[in-house]
Design a protein around this motif. Structure first.
Motif, short mmCIF file in Angstrom:
data_model
loop_
_atom_site.label_atom_id
_atom_site.label_comp_id
_atom_site.label_asym_id
_atom_site.label_seq_id
_atom_site.Cartn_x
_atom_site.Cartn_y
_atom_site.Cartn_z
N LEU A 79 0.83 -1.21 0.00
CA LEU A 79 0.00 0.00 0.00
C LEU A 79 0.86 1.27 0.00
O LEU A 79 0.57 2.22 -0.72
CB LEU A 79 -0.94 0.01 1.20
CG LEU A 79 -2.15 -0.91 1.10
CD1 LEU A 79 -2.90 -0.95 2.43
CD2 LEU A 79 -3.08 -0.48 -0.01
N LEU A 82 2.36 1.62 -3.50
CA LEU A 82 1.34 2.06 -4.45
C LEU A 82 1.01 3.54 -4.25
O LEU A 82 0.86 4.29 -5.21
CB LEU A 82 0.07 1.22 -4.32
CG LEU A 82 0.13 -0.17 -4.94
CD1 LEU A 82 -1.11 -0.98 -4.55
CD2 LEU A 82 0.26 -0.10 -6.45
N GLU A 83 0.88 3.95 -2.99
CA GLU A 83 0.59 5.36 -2.71
C GLU A 83 1.68 6.25 -3.29
O GLU A 83 1.39 7.25 -3.97
CB GLU A 83 0.46 5.59 -1.22
CG GLU A 83 0.21 7.05 -0.87
CD GLU A 83 0.05 7.25 0.61
OE1 GLU A 83 -1.10 7.43 1.05
OE2 GLU A 83 1.07 7.24 1.33
N LEU A 148 -7.97 1.22 -2.97
CA LEU A 148 -7.27 2.10 -3.90
C LEU A 148 -8.21 3.06 -4.65
O LEU A 148 -7.95 4.27 -4.71
CB LEU A 148 -6.49 1.25 -4.90
CG LEU A 148 -5.61 1.98 -5.88
CD1 LEU A 148 -4.50 2.72 -5.15
CD2 LEU A 148 -5.01 1.00 -6.87
N LEU A 161 -3.62 6.55 2.13
CA LEU A 161 -3.63 5.14 1.73
C LEU A 161 -2.71 4.32 2.61
O LEU A 161 -3.09 3.27 3.10
CB LEU A 161 -3.23 5.00 0.25
CG LEU A 161 -3.32 3.63 -0.35
CD1 LEU A 161 -4.75 3.10 -0.31
CD2 LEU A 161 -2.83 3.65 -1.80
#
Length: 186
Positions: A79, A82-83, A148, A161
């Motif tokens: 996470l 990805l953020e 997401l 996130l």
């Protein structure tokens, strides 16, 4: 970088620059190639349509980004990675994820994440049937997309996130994955 990848990157950069002022749905292939200074045939040699270009950009960028950061080790790490990646490409992803029709990035991302999580499940327990590993992949991909997409549509507020990474469902918790694969998760 091979010439083919340079051309793809040029087209992706052109699309990104256009997306700063124009929604994806309103950008045509002609707009992309005119902005990039290449012909339509060049575009269609590499991509089926603009959504194929969007999906290629996501796949090539996110794979490199996540592999470089070894982001597959835990839910929180994934996470957070990805953020970071989405924030670095905020305009592109806010715009690209707004479209959810045929050949959409949302569907492509779901399928991509399914394959990652299913592969992890296969590595964790190779004797489990493939339909169970596919189900595990879909389960975790759905959870990831469920976090997401609202975050993206909410404006991608920094650290929002990754703060979810404290939840008690680690993606790669072997006990949870084993229970899910055996059909015992309650």
């Amino acid at each position: 970088m091979p010439r083919s990848n340079q051309t793809k990157q040029l087209l992706a950069q052109s699309l990104q620059e256009l997306m700063v002022t124009t929604p994806l749905e309103k950008i045509s292939v002609n707009d992309i190639v005119d902005h990039a200074g290449v012909g339509r045939n060049t575009f269609y040699y590499h991509f089926e349509d603009k959504y194929d270009l969007v999906n290629w950009y996501f796949q090539s960028g996110i794979t490199q980004f996540l592999v470089e950061r070894s982001a597959y080790s835990s839910w929180g790490t994934l996470l957070t990675a990805l953020e970071t990646y989405f924030l670095e490409n905020k305009v592109f992803y806010c715009n690209a994820l707004a479209y959810n029709g045929q050949n959409s990035l949302q569907q492509y991302m779901f399928d991509y994440l399914c394959s990652i999580f299913a592969q992890n499940a296969r590595e964790l327990n190779p004797e489990i049937p493939s339909d169970r590993t596919q189900m595990a992949g879909q389960f975790f991909a759905g959870a990831m997309m469920g976090i997401l997409i609202p975050w993206v549509f909410g404006g991608m507020k920094s650290n929002a996130l990754s703060s979810v990474s404290d939840i008690s469902l680690p993606v790669f918790n072997h006990d949870i994955m084993q229970q899910l694969l055996r059909g015992n998760l309650q």
